[in-house]
Structure formats: C-alpha cells, structure tokens
Motif scaffolding. Structure first.
Motif, PDB file in Angstrom:
ATOM      1  N   GLU A   1       1.536  12.713  -3.016  1.00 56.21           N
ATOM      2  CA  GLU A   1       2.210  12.330  -1.764  1.00 56.21           C
ATOM      3  C   GLU A   1       1.301  12.594  -0.553  1.00 56.21           C
ATOM      4  O   GLU A   1       1.220  11.774   0.359  1.00 56.21           O
ATOM      5  CB  GLU A   1       3.548  13.061  -1.617  1.00 56.21           C
ATOM      6  CG  GLU A   1       4.550  12.795  -2.739  1.00 56.21           C
ATOM      7  CD  GLU A   1       5.083  11.361  -2.797  1.00 56.21           C
ATOM      8  OE1 GLU A   1       4.912  10.614  -1.822  1.00 56.21           O
ATOM      9  OE2 GLU A   1       5.659  10.995  -3.843  1.00 56.21           O
TER      10      GLU A   1
ATOM     11  N   GLU B   1       5.110   9.819   4.075  1.00 51.11           N
ATOM     12  CA  GLU B   1       4.537  10.413   2.857  1.00 51.11           C
ATOM     13  C   GLU B   1       4.451  11.931   2.977  1.00 51.11           C
ATOM     14  O   GLU B   1       4.651  12.638   1.996  1.00 51.11           O
ATOM     15  CB  GLU B   1       3.163   9.814   2.559  1.00 51.11           C
ATOM     16  CG  GLU B   1       3.166   8.320   2.305  1.00 51.11           C
ATOM     17  CD  GLU B   1       4.118   7.881   1.206  1.00 51.11           C
ATOM     18  OE1 GLU B   1       4.481   8.703   0.352  1.00 51.11           O
ATOM     19  OE2 GLU B   1       4.515   6.709   1.221  1.00 51.11           O
TER      20      GLU B   1
ATOM     21  N   HIS C   1       7.717  13.188   2.101  1.00 52.56           N
ATOM     22  CA  HIS C   1       7.914  13.190   0.639  1.00 52.56           C
ATOM     23  C   HIS C   1       7.280  14.452   0.030  1.00 52.56           C
ATOM     24  O   HIS C   1       7.882  15.106  -0.823  1.00 52.56           O
ATOM     25  CB  HIS C   1       7.266  11.959  -0.008  1.00 52.56           C
ATOM     26  CG  HIS C   1       7.926  10.664   0.382  1.00 52.56           C
ATOM     27  ND1 HIS C   1       7.383   9.441   0.074  1.00 52.56           N
ATOM     28  CD2 HIS C   1       9.065  10.406   1.068  1.00 52.56           C
ATOM     29  CE1 HIS C   1       8.171   8.480   0.545  1.00 52.56           C
ATOM     30  NE2 HIS C   1       9.199   9.043   1.156  1.00 52.56           N
TER      31      HIS C   1
ATOM     32  N   GLN D   1      11.049   4.318  -4.047  1.00 49.40           N
ATOM     33  CA  GLN D   1       9.891   3.540  -4.500  1.00 49.40           C
ATOM     34  C   GLN D   1      10.182   2.048  -4.554  1.00 49.40           C
ATOM     35  O   GLN D   1       9.293   1.226  -4.301  1.00 49.40           O
ATOM     36  CB  GLN D   1       9.391   4.054  -5.858  1.00 49.40           C
ATOM     37  CG  GLN D   1       8.574   5.327  -5.773  1.00 49.40           C
ATOM     38  CD  GLN D   1       7.473   5.268  -4.737  1.00 49.40           C
ATOM     39  OE1 GLN D   1       7.472   6.027  -3.777  1.00 49.40           O
ATOM     40  NE2 GLN D   1       6.531   4.333  -4.870  1.00 49.40           N
TER      41      GLN D   1
ATOM     42  N   GLU E   1       9.692   1.026  -1.008  1.00 53.58           N
ATOM     43  CA  GLU E   1       8.283   1.132  -0.598  1.00 53.58           C
ATOM     44  C   GLU E   1       7.464  -0.046  -1.130  1.00 53.58           C
ATOM     45  O   GLU E   1       6.710  -0.672  -0.398  1.00 53.58           O
ATOM     46  CB  GLU E   1       7.661   2.441  -1.115  1.00 53.58           C
ATOM     47  CG  GLU E   1       8.295   3.699  -0.576  1.00 53.58           C
ATOM     48  CD  GLU E   1       7.699   4.145   0.734  1.00 53.58           C
ATOM     49  OE1 GLU E   1       7.880   3.430   1.734  1.00 53.58           O
ATOM     50  OE2 GLU E   1       7.072   5.219   0.751  1.00 53.58           O
TER      51      GLU E   1
HETATM   52 MG    MG Z   1       5.794   8.691  -1.252  1.00 52.80          MG
END
Ligand code: MG
Length: 163
Positions: free
Chosen positions: A18, A51, A54, A128, A131
């Motif tokens: 990440e 990120e 995350h 995801q 994303e």
């Molecule tokens: Mg990520």
C-alpha cells in the motif's frame, strides 16, 4: 496474538504494497505537475493519499489483533514514463496486482478460518473493484484523447464535479 504468524507476515507485506502504491502514484503526480497537467496531478495525488490511508488501515488492524507491524523498505517508483497514457497504464497494472494480493490474503483467511480478518478484508475486496474500474476508465479516456491532453484534463475535471 489473535492472528497466525503466516497471516501477520502477509499483512505486513500488504502494508508495504500500500505504501508502494502511494509512492508510485505520487511519482506519477509529479510527472504530471512537470507537464502542467494539473487535473491529472491532483487526481494522482489524491490516489496517493488514499493509498496511505489503506496502509494505515492494515497497520491499525495488525495492532488491534496484537500482531507485530514490520515496516519494510518501500521500492523506488519510476520517476518518468514515456507518456501520460503509459503512466496511467502502469497504475492499471499495479492496481490489478494489488487486487491479486488482496485475494491471496482473503484465501489465506478462509483457509485458516480467520473470520475476523476475512471480515476486515471484505472492504478491500470492494475497494479494489472501484480502484481498477476508475483507473481503467482513465486509461481508456487517455487513449481516446491521444495527443490532445487538454481533453484528458477536462475529463478529470468533470470527475471532480460529479462526485
Ligand atoms: Mg490500496
């Protein structure tokens, strides 16, 4: 510790992934800054920040499960891509790789009957999908825009207004 050693190790790997994602997107944002593509730069900076969040989610989870967080070295991202489309393509490929990593983590959680981790990972499985979809759309629009980068900028600008 409420998670297995194997799970602890895998979660630590994911923390690095990440942070690595964040590094890659920040480097891409900097390339766009150099090219005066401010909307794209902003989009990738925002991704880079996401990120980091995350990575922190994984860190907080490992701590909550009384695991041990090992912060490892973050691989250096490329500083320059041949074109904006190439940079976005790298982001698409990276997100697909991350999806695979999340799925591997989920498979381990299921194998170990680690229901808490499975529940925790559910959010990332959904994340995801979003994303990969958003960065793939960006790549498709980049290809349609071709050399007309102002069109790509306009697309990113209207994304901001839509949300
Ligand atoms: Mg990520």
């Amino acid at each position: 510790m409420l998670i297995s050693d194997a799970m602890n190790a895998k979660l630590n790997e994911q923390i690095t992934h990440e942070f690595h994602s964040s590094h890659i997107y920040l480097a891409i944002a900097c390339q766009f800054e150099r090219q005066a593509l401010k909307m794209l730069a902003g989009w990738f900076k925002l991704q880079a920040r996401e990120e980091l969040s995350h990575a922190y989610k994984f860190i907080d989870y490992v701590n909550a499960q009384q695991g041990v967080v090992h912060l490892k070295a973050i691989p250096e991202p490329p500083a320059e891509y041949a074109s904006p489309a190439d940079a976005i393509k790298a982001a698409v490929e990276h997100e697909k790789k991350i999806t695979k990593c999340i799925h591997e983590l989920m498979a381990l959680a299921e194998k170990e009957h680690d229901f808490a981790t499975r529940e925790f990972l559910g959010w990332f499985v959904k994340e995801q999908v979003e994303e990969v979809e958003s960065v793939t759309h960006l790549y498709e629009v980049a290809n349609m825009a071709g050399k007309n980068l102002l069109q790509l900028e306009a697309y990113v600008a209207q994304l901001g207004r839509k949300d």
